[in-house]
Enzyme design. Structure first.
Site, PDB file in Angstrom:
ATOM      1  CB  SER A   1       4.932  -1.970  11.934  1.00  0.00           C
ATOM      2  OG  SER A   1       4.486  -0.647  12.162  1.00  0.00           O
TER       3      SER A   1
ATOM      4  CG  ASN B   1      -1.721   1.250   1.385  1.00  0.00           C
ATOM      5  OD1 ASN B   1      -1.847   2.021   0.434  1.00  0.00           O
ATOM      6  ND2 ASN B   1      -2.275   1.464   2.571  1.00  0.00           N
ATOM      7  CD1 TRP B   2       3.499   1.002  -2.881  1.00  0.00           C
ATOM      8  CD2 TRP B   2       3.641   2.259  -4.733  1.00  0.00           C
ATOM      9  NE1 TRP B   2       4.261   0.322  -3.802  1.00  0.00           N
ATOM     10  CE2 TRP B   2       4.375   1.064  -4.948  1.00  0.00           C
ATOM     11  CE3 TRP B   2       3.587   3.193  -5.769  1.00  0.00           C
ATOM     12  CZ2 TRP B   2       5.037   0.790  -6.146  1.00  0.00           C
ATOM     13  CZ3 TRP B   2       4.248   2.927  -6.966  1.00  0.00           C
ATOM     14  CH2 TRP B   2       4.965   1.735  -7.141  1.00  0.00           C
ATOM     15  CE  LYS B   3       0.238   3.401   4.849  1.00  0.00           C
ATOM     16  NZ  LYS B   3       0.028   3.543   6.268  1.00  0.00           N
TER      17      LYS B   3
ATOM     18  CD  GLU C   1      -3.691  -2.790   7.215  1.00  0.00           C
ATOM     19  OE1 GLU C   1      -2.572  -3.066   6.778  1.00  0.00           O
ATOM     20  OE2 GLU C   1      -4.256  -1.711   6.998  1.00  0.00           O
TER      21      GLU C   1
ATOM     22  CG  HIS D   1      -5.892   1.790   5.015  1.00  0.00           C
ATOM     23  ND1 HIS D   1      -5.460   2.703   5.947  1.00  0.00           N
ATOM     24  CD2 HIS D   1      -4.860   0.942   4.811  1.00  0.00           C
ATOM     25  CE1 HIS D   1      -4.207   2.409   6.283  1.00  0.00           C
ATOM     26  NE2 HIS D   1      -3.827   1.333   5.617  1.00  0.00           N
TER      27      HIS D   1
ATOM     28  N   GLY E   1       2.094   2.067  10.656  1.00  0.00           N
ATOM     29  CA  GLY E   1       3.002   3.202  10.513  1.00  0.00           C
ATOM     30  C   GLY E   1       3.679   3.613  11.804  1.00  0.00           C
TER      31      GLY E   1
ATOM     32  N   GLY F   1       2.672  -1.177   4.262  1.00  0.00           N
ATOM     33  CA  GLY F   1       2.752   0.240   3.913  1.00  0.00           C
ATOM     34  C   GLY F   1       4.193   0.659   3.708  1.00  0.00           C
ATOM     35  N   GLY F   2       4.803   1.209   4.756  1.00  0.00           N
ATOM     36  CA  GLY F   2       6.147   1.785   4.672  1.00  0.00           C
ATOM     37  C   GLY F   2       7.162   0.913   3.952  1.00  0.00           C
TER      38      GLY F   2
ATOM     39  CD  GLU G   1      -3.056   5.402   6.667  1.00  0.00           C
ATOM     40  OE1 GLU G   1      -3.024   5.504   5.431  1.00  0.00           O
ATOM     41  OE2 GLU G   1      -2.137   4.875   7.332  1.00  0.00           O
TER      42      GLU G   1
HETATM   43  C1  PEP Z   1      -0.878  -0.060   5.801  1.00  0.00           C
HETATM   44  O1  PEP Z   1      -0.828   1.038   5.287  1.00  0.00           O
HETATM   45  O2  PEP Z   1      -1.829  -0.783   5.531  1.00  0.00           O
HETATM   46  C2  PEP Z   1       0.195  -0.477   6.701  1.00  0.00           C
HETATM   47  C3  PEP Z   1       0.120  -1.649   7.252  1.00  0.00           C
HETATM   48  O3  PEP Z   1       1.213   0.407   6.900  1.00  0.00           O
HETATM   49  P1  PEP Z   1       2.637   0.095   7.614  1.00  0.00           P
HETATM   50  O4  PEP Z   1       3.138  -1.185   7.035  1.00  0.00           O
HETATM   51  O5  PEP Z   1       3.486   1.269   7.262  1.00  0.00           O
HETATM   52  O6  PEP Z   1       2.378  -0.028   9.075  1.00  0.00           O
END
Ligand code: PEP
Length: 251
Positions: free
Chosen positions: A213, A9-11, A167, A95, A173, A234-235, A97
């Site tokens: 994470s 997930n590049w956000k 999640e 999500h 994040g 994500g990251g 967010e």
């Molecule tokens: C996400 O955006 O779904 C996510 C899990 O982010 P991260 O891996 O950065 O915690």
């Protein structure tokens, strides 16, 4: 046997020119072949450029949201038809967010999931509890409600195109990853909800990812857990080396 799905997930990261570089790197470094399914969920503006890079490969293109209406006065939104015509196969819905910052509710998530599945997209539905909800012992209740509300009216035959990503919001994040046992426990709870709503065999085949994470160091342990069938990342999906290690960690 469930095939693991590793999704990035590049956000709101990567301009189109940067997206091209990252997608090419991921493609070049990827040797996973059929070991797992790979998805990259990119910002809408990057979709055409990234499609040109991944088309015909085992890397599938995903979007980060979709509206439930077929067209009309919904400024800033994208329809299922728009995504389909652009080569998008997957879409993330619900999500945290989107729920936290953009007023997404269980009801609007359900409408988006319904429209996406009816329109032939594959859905990655996100559920997960806040830190205060975990600390108050409400994790099961939160995940149960989010899952059942999101799946209202969804038929058993549509489940093959649906993934749930567990999640925990406190792990997204933050660098605070759930332990493999914590993640597996809640993924198991979600599997039981699927069994209750549909059937044991539907639950046995159903893909449930962990997200929060996940990175190159912890992926192997998380992905080895019995109820975890992949990751939503994500990251660490923004660095091709790290994302490739995670892909290689798939079981
Ligand atoms: C996400 O955006 O779904 C996510 C899990 O982010 P991260 O891996 O950065 O915690």
């Amino acid at each position: 046997m469930r095939k693991q799905v590793i999704a990035g997930n590049w956000k709101m990261n990567m301009t189109p020119s940067k997206a091209v570089v990252l997608a090419k790197e991921i493609k070049e470094k990827n040797t996973a072949k059929d070991k797992c399914d790979i998805v990259i969920c990119v910002p809408a503006i990057d979709i055409p450029a990234v499609y040109e890079i991944v088309k015909g490969t085992n890397i599938k293109l995903g979007a980060q949201n979709v509206h439930f209406a077929p067209s009309g006065a919904f400024t800033g939104e994208l329809s299922v038809e728009m995504l389909n015509e652009s080569g998008v196969e997957y879409v993330i819905i619900g999500h945290s967010e989107r729920r936290q910052y953009f007023g997404e509710t269980d009801q609007s998530v359900n409408k988006r999931v319904t429209a996406a599945l009816e329109g032939g997209l594959k859905v990655i539905l996100c559920v997960g509890e806040l830190l205060e909800e975990r600390e108050a012992g409400k994790t099961t209740q939160v995940v149960d409600t989010q899952t059942r509300e999101a799946l209202k009216g969804i038929s058993a035959s549509a489940l093959k195109n649906l993934i749930i990503a567990y999640e925990p919001v406190w792990a997204i994040g933050t660098g605070k990853v759930a332990t493999p046992e914590q993640a597996d426990e809640v993924c198991g709870i979600i599997r039981n909800i699927i069994a209750d709503l549909y059937s044991k065999s539907a639950a046995d085949e159903f893909i449930i990812q962990y997200g929060g994470s996940m990175n190159a160091k912890n992926a192997k342990e998380l992905l080895a857990m019995p109820n975890i069938d992949g990751g939503l990342i994500g990251g660490a999906s923004l660095k091709s080396d790290d994302f490739t290690v995670i892909i290689d960690s798939a079981q």
